[in-house]
Structures are given as C-alpha cells and as structure tokens.
Design a protein around this motif. Structure first.
Motif, PDB file in Angstrom:
ATOM      1  N   GLU A 102       0.794  -1.331   0.104  1.00 40.64           N
ATOM      2  CA  GLU A 102      -0.041   0.077  -0.010  1.00 40.64           C
ATOM      3  C   GLU A 102       0.824   1.387  -0.070  1.00 40.64           C
ATOM      4  OE1 GLU A 102      -3.045  -1.070  -1.226  1.00 40.64           O
ATOM      5  OE2 GLU A 102      -3.961   0.733   0.099  1.00 40.64           O
ATOM      6  N   GLN A 103       1.947   1.318   0.799  1.00 40.41           N
ATOM      7  CA  GLN A 103       2.961   2.490   0.892  1.00 40.41           C
ATOM      8  C   GLN A 103       3.371   2.724  -0.471  1.00 40.41           C
ATOM      9  OE1 GLN A 103       5.746   1.786   4.035  1.00 40.41           O
ATOM     10  NE2 GLN A 103       4.196   1.618   5.481  1.00 40.41           N
ATOM     11  N   GLU A 104       3.823   1.496  -1.240  1.00 43.88           N
ATOM     12  CA  GLU A 104       4.607   1.694  -2.478  1.00 43.88           C
ATOM     13  C   GLU A 104       3.411   1.959  -3.525  1.00 43.88           C
ATOM     14  OE1 GLU A 104       7.624   1.735  -2.469  1.00 43.88           O
ATOM     15  OE2 GLU A 104       8.163   1.434  -0.504  1.00 43.88           O
ATOM     16  N   ASP A 105       2.327   1.565  -3.620  1.00 42.29           N
ATOM     17  CA  ASP A 105       1.265   1.586  -4.529  1.00 42.29           C
ATOM     18  C   ASP A 105       1.675   0.621  -5.432  1.00 42.29           C
ATOM     19  OD1 ASP A 105      -1.170   1.909  -5.647  1.00 42.29           O
ATOM     20  OD2 ASP A 105      -0.323   3.677  -6.682  1.00 42.29           O
ATOM     21  N   HIS A 106       2.250  -0.773  -5.000  1.00 44.26           N
ATOM     22  CA  HIS A 106       2.608  -1.855  -5.907  1.00 44.26           C
ATOM     23  C   HIS A 106       2.419  -3.125  -5.223  1.00 44.26           C
ATOM     24  CE1 HIS A 106       4.605  -2.916  -9.423  1.00 44.26           C
ATOM     25  NE2 HIS A 106       5.472  -3.947  -8.798  1.00 44.26           N
TER      26      HIS A 106
ATOM     27  N   ARG B 139       3.167 -18.298  -2.002  1.00 43.56           N
ATOM     28  CA  ARG B 139       3.724 -17.820  -3.282  1.00 43.56           C
ATOM     29  C   ARG B 139       3.608 -16.476  -3.738  1.00 43.56           C
ATOM     30  NH1 ARG B 139       2.372 -17.855  -8.902  1.00 43.56           N
ATOM     31  NH2 ARG B 139       4.035 -19.044  -9.986  1.00 43.56           N
ATOM     32  N   PHE B 140       4.602 -15.768  -3.892  1.00 42.44           N
ATOM     33  CA  PHE B 140       4.383 -14.309  -4.266  1.00 42.44           C
ATOM     34  C   PHE B 140       5.019 -14.138  -5.810  1.00 42.44           C
ATOM     35  CE2 PHE B 140       5.852 -14.696   0.061  1.00 42.44           C
ATOM     36  CZ  PHE B 140       5.001 -13.700   0.823  1.00 42.44           C
ATOM     37  N   SER B 141       4.185 -13.587  -6.797  1.00 38.40           N
ATOM     38  CA  SER B 141       4.404 -13.095  -7.950  1.00 38.40           C
ATOM     39  C   SER B 141       4.338 -11.719  -8.188  1.00 38.40           C
ATOM     40  CB  SER B 141       3.346 -13.715  -8.653  1.00 38.40           C
ATOM     41  OG  SER B 141       3.428 -13.546 -10.284  1.00 38.40           O
ATOM     42  N   CYS B 142       5.539 -11.230  -8.448  1.00 36.11           N
ATOM     43  CA  CYS B 142       5.866  -9.581  -8.923  1.00 36.11           C
ATOM     44  C   CYS B 142       5.721  -9.279 -10.153  1.00 36.11           C
ATOM     45  CB  CYS B 142       6.852  -9.404  -8.119  1.00 36.11           C
ATOM     46  SG  CYS B 142       6.635  -9.371  -6.281  1.00 36.11           S
ATOM     47  N   SER B 143       4.919  -8.590 -10.631  1.00 37.76           N
ATOM     48  CA  SER B 143       4.916  -8.036 -12.106  1.00 37.76           C
ATOM     49  C   SER B 143       4.138  -6.759 -12.050  1.00 37.76           C
ATOM     50  CB  SER B 143       4.102  -9.190 -12.796  1.00 37.76           C
ATOM     51  OG  SER B 143       4.233  -8.799 -14.317  1.00 37.76           O
ATOM     52  N   THR B 144       4.597  -5.877 -13.075  1.00 45.40           N
ATOM     53  CA  THR B 144       4.058  -4.600 -13.115  1.00 45.40           C
ATOM     54  C   THR B 144       3.004  -4.602 -14.137  1.00 45.40           C
ATOM     55  OG1 THR B 144       6.147  -3.466 -12.430  1.00 45.40           O
ATOM     56  CG2 THR B 144       4.363  -2.036 -13.537  1.00 45.40           C
TER      57      THR B 144
END
Ligand SMILES: C[C@H](O)[C@H](O)[C@H]1CNC2=NC(N)=NC(=O)C2=N1
Length: 99
Positions: A51-55, A67-72
């Motif tokens: 939330e802080q990063e808005d990402h 399981r974490f998945s990070c994509s823009t």
C-alpha cells in the motif's frame, strides 16, 4: 513511470535474489513459514508495504506456504518496482523466519 527491464537487467537482479525465479512476465518465489498465523502475519506486513509503495504482488496462501508473484501490470512485465518489492518480501520473510 517505470519502464520494463531487459533480460540482462532481470538476470542481474536475480543474481541478488537467490530465492526468486522468472516465470514469464513475473518474478516468483515461495516461502514456507513456521505456522499459518506466521504466514498471515507475513502477508499483512507485505500488504502494508504494498500500500505504501502502491505496488501489489499477487499472493497465493496455502496453509503456511506462500507464493509471491511480482509483475507490473501496467507495463506488462518486470520493472524495478518488482525487484524492490521482491527485496521487501525477502526482508519480511527473513525477519519472521528468524533467518
Ligand atoms: C493507480 C495505481 O497506481 C495502479 O493501479 C497500481 C496499483 N498497484 C499495482 N501493482 C502492480 N503489481 N502493478 C501495477 O501496475 C499496479 N498499478
């Protein structure tokens, strides 16, 4: 505005993210916490950071395994924001795992 990383940049980032792999347009890792409450605590801490990063990473919860998945999504791939989020996730997991 954040631009997509090229293959060399992604590989350079992965050299410093030993628990992460590239799966298509995302950086992915799994983490097994000590218990279900610990896993939820990790998710809550990561939610605050997101939330802080808005990402926002995609998070799959299965008992104590995450399981974490990070994509823009707006760029359709991996950016520096995803590398930063992966580092933040590692920090939370390491702290809660005591490693
Ligand atoms: C308006 C707001 O900045 C966007 O919707 C943000 C929110 N969180 C996001 N998270 C991720 N992972 N990708 C995005 O493109 C994205 N966009």
């Amino acid at each position: 505005m954040t631009s997509l990383l090229n293959d060399d940049q992604i590989q350079a980032a992965l050299d410093h993210l030993s628990d992460w792999t590239q799966e298509g347009t995302a950086l992915v890792r799994t983490a097994k916490l000590a218990s279900f409450p610990q896993a939820i605590q990790a998710v809550n801490r990561i939610a605050e950071i997101a939330e802080q990063e808005d990402h926002h990473p995609d998070i799959d919860i299965r008992w104590r395994e995450l399981r974490f998945s990070c994509s823009t999504h707006s760029e359709g791939g991996i950016t520096q924001k995803d590398v930063s989020m992966a580092q933040e996730i590692d920090g939370v997991v390491d702290t809660l795992s005591g490693s």
